[in-house]
Design an enzyme around this catalytic site. Structure first.
Site, PDB file in Angstrom:
ATOM      1  N   TYR A   1      -0.934  -5.814 -10.765  1.00  0.00           N
ATOM      2  CA  TYR A   1      -1.298  -6.585  -9.489  1.00  0.00           C
ATOM      3  C   TYR A   1      -1.919  -5.581  -8.369  1.00  0.00           C
ATOM      4  CZ  TYR A   1      -1.429  -9.024  -4.817  1.00  0.00           C
ATOM      5  OH  TYR A   1      -1.313  -9.706  -3.666  1.00  0.00           O
TER       6      TYR A   1
ATOM      7  N   ASP B   1      -3.471   3.166  -9.211  1.00  0.00           N
ATOM      8  CA  ASP B   1      -2.975   2.254  -8.137  1.00  0.00           C
ATOM      9  C   ASP B   1      -1.687   2.809  -7.886  1.00  0.00           C
ATOM     10  OD1 ASP B   1      -2.419   0.468  -6.260  1.00  0.00           O
ATOM     11  OD2 ASP B   1      -2.649  -1.337  -7.134  1.00  0.00           O
TER      12      ASP B   1
ATOM     13  N   LYS C   1       2.122   1.119   1.281  1.00  0.00           N
ATOM     14  CA  LYS C   1       3.846   0.893   1.151  1.00  0.00           C
ATOM     15  C   LYS C   1       4.632   2.063   1.971  1.00  0.00           C
ATOM     16  CE  LYS C   1       3.887  -3.001  -1.946  1.00  0.00           C
ATOM     17  NZ  LYS C   1       2.987  -3.406  -2.783  1.00  0.00           N
TER      18      LYS C   1
HETATM   19  C1  LIG Z   1       1.800  -4.149  -3.071  1.00  0.00           C
HETATM   20  C2  LIG Z   1       0.786  -3.783  -3.635  1.00  0.00           C
HETATM   21  C3  LIG Z   1      -0.715  -3.927  -3.486  1.00  0.00           C
HETATM   22  C4  LIG Z   1      -1.200  -4.791  -2.523  1.00  0.00           C
HETATM   23  O1  LIG Z   1      -0.869  -4.375  -1.319  1.00  0.00           O
HETATM   24  P1  LIG Z   1      -0.694  -4.963   0.003  1.00  0.00           P
HETATM   25  O2  LIG Z   1      -0.432  -4.214   1.173  1.00  0.00           O
HETATM   26  O3  LIG Z   1       0.333  -6.182  -0.236  1.00  0.00           O
HETATM   27  O4  LIG Z   1      -2.051  -5.870   0.199  1.00  0.00           O
HETATM   28  C5  LIG Z   1      -1.684  -3.301  -4.405  1.00  0.00           C
HETATM   29  N1  LIG Z   1      -1.276  -2.581  -5.398  1.00  0.00           N
HETATM   30  C6  LIG Z   1       0.115  -2.554  -6.046  1.00  0.00           C
HETATM   31  C7  LIG Z   1       0.478  -1.558  -7.028  1.00  0.00           C
HETATM   32  C8  LIG Z   1       0.998  -3.139  -5.114  1.00  0.00           C
HETATM   33  O5  LIG Z   1       2.319  -2.920  -5.400  1.00  0.00           O
END
Ligand SMILES: *Cc1c(COP(=O)(O)O)cnc(C)c1O
Length: 429
Positions: free
Chosen positions: A141, A234, A262
């Protein structure tokens, strides 16, 4: 106030009563608890019930709720104004803190969500490489932008099918799906398509916790080099979570571009993408790739991020503390499951933990989908009843924070034992 009435009230005005779907408890049944406040390792709902919180805002709160240093930083920034829409010194400071940690990151740009970070990184990668093809892995994701909302298609080399209504075939036409931990599936795509970028969660956390094998990441890196494709790591979840250096501790600093989110915002709306100067220079205003944000680099958010990363820098030992607690927790879950003949797979990376109700080890999305989600739903409900707040889906990662103590973990394990016994007795009835 009670949870049920407040949730019904929310549903009158907000789709599904939530502003992000997994919060709605759709896959485990029941209703979400409506939160009144956080306190260290705990959440307190509107009925004044306390929950040991293993979600921690889905990752950002590595120091738990209401960390005093982060709160102080936000408060002192607040007295100077909420937003400027012009450069502020905290942006430079946080950018410096991130770039000096990673040899593969010369320049970094801040945005407000992980979705923006990955979407923008892909745009830069395409602008730099001049090729539109993108490889993404099933089960990974990267936020909710159109080109990335693709689920498993019929084969790795076929065009992906959109997994959300409203995403056009055109938006995902350049997205090619590969299988996680399966290098042949990547080679097959490279052999038939023009690929400009590859995006991967090196420590996948959005199909449950599924870390990539080191050998797989090594081969992925060399395939990207061979085909002149930009490798986007990512790290929105794993950055400053899996270790002080995120996935780089496990695989090296191999990303041509890296995305963060995060933890780097300390709980505020901060994400970032960065990489080598040559690639990042493609960005506007210096280059031709456009990207912007009214609230990007917001001074309060930057202050929170600086405070969080400062704390990490001053206490790098937290990761072994967090990892010990995480190991203790999932080993406790495993033992409790074993005692009741329930199959459980467990894994830990730093402060991240995962567990699958699955007979076999999980290496990719197909494996993950074979997990017993009914068992998960029962376990989730039984734990929640006992004051332990786990992510409401089999396909999420759990998080430990520094506010947790051994005694909290002991409690959660004890509750897991009771929960598995209860589930087993239900099954016998
Ligand atoms: C949470 C997450 C996202 C998206 O981040 P948001 O701040 O929710 O848009 C993208 N990549 C990874 C790996 C994530 O865990």
């Amino acid at each position: 106030m009670n949870n049920h009435d407040e949730f019904i009230e929310a549903k009158k005005y907000i789709p599904g009563g939530v502003n992000s779907p997994v919060r709605a408890f759709g896959s485990v049944g029941g209703e979400p608890i409506m939160i009144a406040k956080g306190e260290g390792a705990y959440l307190i709902d509107v009925e004044n019930k306390r929950y040991l919180d293993f979600i921690q805002s889905w990752g950002p709160l590595i120091f738990g709720h209401c960390d005093i240093d982060i709160q102080n930083a936000i408060q002192s920034a607040l007295s100077n104004g909420i937003s400027y829409g012009a450069p502020n010194l905290n942006e430079t400071k946080l950018a410096k803190m991130i770039t000096k940690k990673f040899e593969n990151i010369d320049l970094v740009r801040f945005v407000s969500s992980g979705t923006e970070a990955t979407m923008s990184a892909i745009r830069v990668a395409r602008g730099y490489s001049g090729k539109s093809g993108l490889i993404k892995f099933e089960g990974c994701y990267h936020g909710h932008s159109d080109a990335l909302l693709v689920k498993a298609g019929s084969g790795a080399t076929t065009y992906g099918n959109a997994s959300s209504a409203g995403v056009t075939a055109g938006a995902v036409a350049d997205t090619h799906l590969a299988i996680y931990n399966d290098i042949q599936s990547v080679k097959d795509i490279f052999n038939t398509k023009e690929i400009g970028a590859v995006i991967i969660e090196p420590i996948a956390g959005n199909m449950g916790l599924v870390p990539a094998k080191p050998e797989f990441m090594k081969e992925l890196k060399s395939l990207c080099e061979k085909h002149n494709a930009v490798l986007i790591i990512d790290e929105v979840m794993s950055g400053f979570r899996a270790s002080e250096f995120g996935s780089a501790t496990y695989y090296g600093a191999i990303g041509d571009l890296v995305t963060f989110g995060k933890v780097i915002g300390g709980g505020m709306n901060v994400a970032a993408f960065g990489g080598k100067r040559e690639i990042m220079n493609c960005l506007s205003p210096d280059g031709a790739v456009y990207q912007a944000g009214t609230l990007s680099g917001n001074p309060l958010a930057m202050a929170a991020g600086i405070a969080a990363l400062n704390k990490i820098e001053q206490n790098p030992g937290i990761y072994s503390y967090l990892q010990n607690l995480a190991n203790k927790l999932v080993n406790g879950f495993k033992q409790a499951a074993d005692e009741n003949n329930i199959a459980l797979q467990i894994d830990v990376r730093g402060s991240m933990f995962g567990f699958f109700f699955n007979e076999n080890p999980v290496l990719n999305y197909t494996d993950a989908l074979k997990s017993d989600t009914k068992m998960f739903a029962k376990f989730h409900a039984a734990m929640l009843k006992r004051g332990v707040y786990l992510a409401p889906s089999q396909f999420e990662t759990g998080f430990i924070c520094t506010a947790m103590k051994e005694s909290d973990i002991d409690y959660a394990i004890q509750m897991a034992k009771e929960s598995f016994k209860e589930i087993k007795n239900q099954n016998l009835e």
